[in-house]
Design a protein around this motif. Structure first.
Motif, short mmCIF file in Angstrom:
data_model
loop_
_atom_site.label_atom_id
_atom_site.label_comp_id
_atom_site.label_asym_id
_atom_site.label_seq_id
_atom_site.Cartn_x
_atom_site.Cartn_y
_atom_site.Cartn_z
N HIS A 169 53.99 -4.45 5.01
CA HIS A 169 54.53 -5.55 5.81
C HIS A 169 55.73 -6.18 5.10
CE1 HIS A 169 51.76 -7.78 3.09
NE2 HIS A 169 52.69 -8.72 3.17
N VAL A 189 56.42 -11.49 10.91
CA VAL A 189 55.86 -10.49 9.99
C VAL A 189 56.02 -9.13 10.66
CG1 VAL A 189 53.76 -9.58 8.95
CG2 VAL A 189 54.23 -12.04 8.88
N LEU A 198 54.86 -5.57 10.59
CA LEU A 198 53.71 -4.84 10.08
C LEU A 198 53.82 -3.38 10.53
CD1 LEU A 198 50.79 -5.38 8.72
CD2 LEU A 198 49.97 -5.21 11.08
N VAL A 246 44.60 -9.01 12.43
CA VAL A 246 45.45 -9.26 11.26
C VAL A 246 45.54 -10.77 11.08
CG1 VAL A 246 47.71 -8.93 10.20
CG2 VAL A 246 46.77 -7.17 11.73
N THR A 299 47.35 -13.98 9.16
CA THR A 299 48.49 -14.45 8.37
C THR A 299 48.17 -15.86 7.89
OG1 THR A 299 49.60 -15.24 10.39
CG2 THR A 299 50.17 -13.04 9.59
N VAL A 341 55.32 -15.96 13.24
CA VAL A 341 54.78 -16.94 12.29
C VAL A 341 55.80 -18.05 12.11
CG1 VAL A 341 53.32 -15.31 11.03
CG2 VAL A 341 55.70 -15.60 10.34
N PRO A 391 54.45 -16.17 5.28
CA PRO A 391 53.05 -16.38 4.94
C PRO A 391 52.76 -16.12 3.47
CG PRO A 391 53.31 -14.37 6.21
CD PRO A 391 54.65 -15.00 6.15
N VAL A 412 49.24 -11.78 4.10
CA VAL A 412 49.05 -11.03 5.34
C VAL A 412 47.87 -10.10 5.08
CG1 VAL A 412 50.02 -9.37 6.95
CG2 VAL A 412 51.49 -11.15 5.95
N LYS A 413 46.82 -10.25 5.88
CA LYS A 413 45.61 -9.47 5.64
C LYS A 413 45.29 -8.63 6.86
CE LYS A 413 42.74 -7.95 2.94
NZ LYS A 413 43.25 -6.69 3.48
N ASP A 430 41.04 -8.17 8.67
CA ASP A 430 40.60 -9.09 7.62
C ASP A 430 39.11 -9.36 7.59
OD1 ASP A 430 40.70 -10.69 9.99
OD2 ASP A 430 40.80 -12.49 8.75
N GLN A 482 49.98 -4.83 -1.13
CA GLN A 482 49.97 -6.28 -1.31
C GLN A 482 50.54 -6.61 -2.68
OE1 GLN A 482 45.59 -6.59 -0.20
NE2 GLN A 482 46.34 -8.51 0.68
N GLU A 534 50.07 -12.24 -3.46
CA GLU A 534 49.19 -12.23 -2.31
C GLU A 534 47.73 -12.02 -2.73
OE1 GLU A 534 50.94 -10.56 1.71
OE2 GLU A 534 51.41 -9.19 0.06
#
Length: 865
Positions: free
Chosen positions: A529, A536, A538, A558, A560, A584, A588, A591-592, A595, A607, A611
């Motif tokens: 990302h 974002v 992705l 996802v 954020t 967003v 962020p 970003v997961k 999740d 990541q 993060e």
């Protein structure tokens, strides 16, 4: 049959040793799926579909196997009545079987029964009188072919009575990794010569072992009611399916117990167990709930099995189908050929899984006992109440039982405990998938027991977890209720499960069932990302070999994070390479992807260190914390990272603390003194034994540093797992007092401590310890022998060759004859340790390889060089 035996071994060892889950590609298992119909999804930006660069056949693609259809039903077996007694000296069952049948559809004048290794004395047609009409029959030691007296129509019921003697020890040796022996009926210590174990007889029916002790149509698509009359010595207890309806004393001093099951079940679920059991009684809604254990464990039985009534209540309410049988019993037996088995109303367990001393109970984790108890209990609905019509559809039994372990952990111990189950199970499947990838529902396989693998169990359970997340909890349980009630006391296949979900949700779910149940493999995802223009960006790539696996449709969440708030974005992945733009308000902090940790995938997610640190401090649960710790492990010398790990040592969930400890293994950063103090504090004062043991293991990773005071204190710890960790630490850094301290532990029967002692003597032992190995290799449990025997070989490297004869004979005998595959492997490895100094052993090892009948074990031998 649940918990294949090697899986049961892992569970036993998990009582004592916790090995943090290792990531496959990514540092975490992957995440969630959500329902796209209810939530707006981000529109994908299409990218070209990836084209495979090579047509090479992957190593996990199996050769073509034969099609395995469901058994054709010619007769319906509606009832079985057995009258049996035992010749313990000869290890025979002497029986009379009265079977009630009718033609299924087409008229029949012949009956074909499965009957393995019997002496058939007579076959009669019963017509209401005690004396039947003799029928002609032929018998080839596998199939009993009976000529009926006339042609019977499907509306006509008839009875045959067969007098026979079952001789299970005269059957050819069978079995697999899941079921190490396939003779159906087992006498344990029948003459009482072995003072270390009781006399017992018990059965194991799955897959087709019931026909080793009574004549039947041994297929999962048959259902019968049942009565079993057991004549035994008066001092022995009996157990079988259903209720004990009568018990009478006989003039010869024996006793006859009659057990009756009024509802129909499949023949492979029939069982009996006889032995000197203590019966500990419990109840649920007025129904008997009994625990059969060795008398020595009667006072700890309720601490092991005591949550069974609560499980019965929880599962009954969740499914909105009350436990459907008249009673539930659980019996622990010696030398069981699998981990456990869900016989209708009476589950059988390998005794190592459920029999613990008071001291051992301190180390028994959910994964080591309650999970298998929940697993077998859930089978009473999924497998017994509703039964797969063929072994090809085995995941309809096993996936649900596997998933019940997560459901129970979630209910009883919370979201983090459930996440640990999810992580462990996903890792199990991904490990197997490196060398084997099959559809969950397999209509082609070589042997039916090939179905008992991590696909049917671990992958299947994860697929159900995704299905639950996709449709939502209410629809998930309503669909299961529909499936159970529409198919009760009958057989099923995968289409019936899909239809139950479709009729409940109103949605066509063919896409889900096709890609997850009918196709092999799993998605392998590469996720990156970036941030640009308040979005974002992705990118998700499916990088799996799509010549042999599908491009998956994946609804994913996802998250954020900005500040301390998370926003969820629903995306739908449908192509091999897609880019999504997520709106967003600012860049962020995290970003997961996926999740909530539900998606069954091999995930490689990029990541940054920042993060991951943010994720560790803001994580919603265990999976995210573990993944962050794993991602940061190579950076542990960084002050921010080591501080975060030290903070995680106070996490509420024990497995997070274990992961943080492991992140500090071999720490070489600026906080060295503080880290070591923390580790010693945890080793001495942490409340959880597994965490204390891990701290000791991490301390031992610092070379040339003396933590002997911690280790010596731990040798006296109330927890065996902690004492074992101390022995293992001292094996690499023995002190002048170690040998004397360990000599006081040598007589232990605890599996973890025995294993640790064998490790110590394998590395540091002398001729003085040779007799200890000779003695303990006779009485150690099988799960210890696997390690102990290799350590025995290590010890013998350091003693004079003239002294080795008895040890070599012991290892060779175990390598050739021990019934457990992994014990034979341990003995082989022990012998292999001596080849360098005794080249003549190469011939012995070659002969062992040549005569080994287990193909999987032979393959393992070929890897030992």
């Amino acid at each position: 049959m649940k918990y294949p035996l090697f899986g049961a071994l892992v569970l036993v060892l998990m009582c004592y040793v916790y090995a943090p889950a290792q990531a496959v590609k990514s540092s975490r298992p992957a995440s969630t799926v959500s329902h796209p119909a209810r939530k707006k999804v981000a529109e994908p930006v299409a990218a070209p579909v990836a084209v495979a660069a090579s047509v090479a056949v992957p190593n996990w693609l199996p050769s073509t196997n034969p099609v395995q259809p469901s058994a054709t039903v010619l007769h319906d077996l509606t009832d079985t009545k057995l009258d049996v007694r035992f010749d313990w000296a000869k290890q025979w069952l002497i029986g009379t079987a009265t079977l009630t049948l009718r033609p299924h559809f087409y008229p029949q004048s012949q009956l074909l029964l499965d009957a393995k290794g019997f002496d058939v004395k007579s076959v009669e047609l019963m017509n209401g009188s005690r004396k039947g009409k003799d029928l002609k029959f032929s018998y080839d030691k596998k199939k009993l072919t009976i000529s009926l007296d006339r042609l019977y129509q499907r509306t006509e019921q008839y009875q045959v009575r067969i007098q026979y003697v079952a001789k299970p020890n005269e059957l050819p040796k069978g079995g697999s990794e899941a079921i190490t022996d396939a003779k159906g009926l087992y006498f344990i210590n029948p003459l009482g010569a072995d003072k270390t174990k009781p006399r017992q007889v018990w059965t194991q029916g799955e897959t087709e072992g019931s026909s080793c002790w009574f004549p039947t149509i041994d297929r999962p698509n048959q259902r019968m009611t049942q009565e079993i009359s057991l004549t035994v010595e008066s001092g022995l207890k009996t157990l079988s399916n259903g209720l004990l309806v009568s018990s009478r004393r006989n003039p010869d001093g024996t006793r006859t117990d009659l057990w009756k099951l009024s509802q129909p079940h499949a023949p492979y679920l029939a069982m009996l167990a006889v032995g000197d059991f203590a019966v500990v009684s419990d109840t649920w809604r007025g129904k008997p709930v009994d625990y059969y254990v060795d008398p020595a464990y009667q006072y700890t039985a309720k601490r092991v099995f005591g949550n069974t009534p609560e499980m019965l209540e929880f599962f009954s309410k969740k499914l909105a189908v009350d436990y459907p049988w008249d009673k539930y019993a659980q019996v622990a037996v010696h030398d069981f050929v699998s981990g456990a088995m869900e016989n209708t109303t009476a589950s059988t367990f390998q005794q190592q899984l459920v029999q613990f001393t008071p001291r051992e109970l301190a180390d028994v984790s959910y994964a080591a006992s309650e999970s298998v108890i929940a697993h077998e209990l859930f089978h009473q609905w999924f497998g017994d109440y509703v039964t797969t019509e063929s072994w090809s559809n085995l995941p309809l039994n096993e996936s649900f039982a596997d998933y019940s372990e997560l459901l129970w952990a979630e209910h009883k111990y919370g979201a983090d405990a459930a996440a640990l189950v999810q992580q462990t199970k996903l890792r199990n499947y991904l490990e197997e998938a490196q060398t084997k990838r099959e559809p969950l529902i397999r209509y082609q396989y070589a042997e039916r027991e090939d179905m008992f693998d991590r696909h049917s169990y671990d992958k299947g359970g994860r697929v159900l977890h995704m299905l639950r997340s996709y449709v939502g909890d209410e629809a998930f349980y309503a669909s299961l209720n529909r499936y159970l009630t529409h198919n009760k006391f009958s057989t099923t296949e995968i289409a019936k499960l899909r239809i139950a979900f479709e009729e409940t949700t109103g949605e066509d779910l063919m896409w889900f069932f096709d890609q997850w149940f009918m196709q092999r493999g799993h998605p392998e995802l590469r996720v990156t990302h970036s941030f640009e223009n308040s979005q974002v960006v992705l990118r998700v790539q499916q990088v799996q070999d799509t010549l042999h696996q599908p491009v998956y449709r994946l609804p994913v969440t996802v998250a954020t994070w900005s500040g301390n708030q998370a926003a969820e974005h629903r995306i739908l992945i449908t192509k091999a390479d897609q880019t999504f733009r997520l709106s967003v308000s600012q860049r962020p902090s995290l970003v997961k992807f996926d999740d909530e940790g539900i998606l069954l995938a091999d995930l490689d997610e990029t990541q940054s260190q920042e993060e991951l640190l943010y994720q560790l401090s803001h994580a919603r649960g265990y999976l995210q914390k573990y993944q962050a710790i794993q991602g940061l492990r190579t950076k542990s010398a960084d002050l921010l990272v080591s501080s975060a790990f030290r903070a995680a040592l106070n996490d509420p969930f024990w497995a997070t603390r274990v992961a943080a400890l492991d992140g500090l293994r071999r720490y070489r950063g600026a906080e060295g003194s503080a880290v070591r103090k923390d580790l010693q504090r945890v080793a001495l004062s942490e409340k959880n034994g597994t965490v204390r043991a891990t701290a000791i293991s991490v301390l031992s990773s610092f070379p040339n540093e003396d933590f002997s005071e911690v280790y010596n204190a731990a040798l006296k710890d109330s927890s065996y797992v902690v004492a074992s960790a101390a022995v293992n630490a001292l094996a690499h850094a023995p002190t002048s007092t170690t040998r004397a301290q360990l000599s006081a532990l040598q007589s232990t029967n605890n599996a973890a401590l025995l294993t640790a002692l064998s490790n110590y003597y394998g590395l540091n032992g002398t001729l003085d310890d040779y007799q200890w190995f000779l003695q303990r290799s006779k009485d150690a449990p099988a799960e210890v022998l696997y390690v102990m025997l290799e350590n025995f070989g290590l010890l013998m490297q350091r003693i004079p060759p003239i002294e080795r004869e008895k040890g070599i004979q012991r290892l060779e005998a175990l390598a050739r004859t021990h019934p457990q595959m992994y014990v034979r492997l341990g003995a082989y490895k022990g012998l292999h340790e001596l080849v360098a100094s005794m080249p003549a052993l190469k011939t012995t090892l070659q002969d062992i390889r040549n005569k080994e009948k287990d193909s999987g074990l032979k393959s393992m031998y070929s890897l030992i060089q």
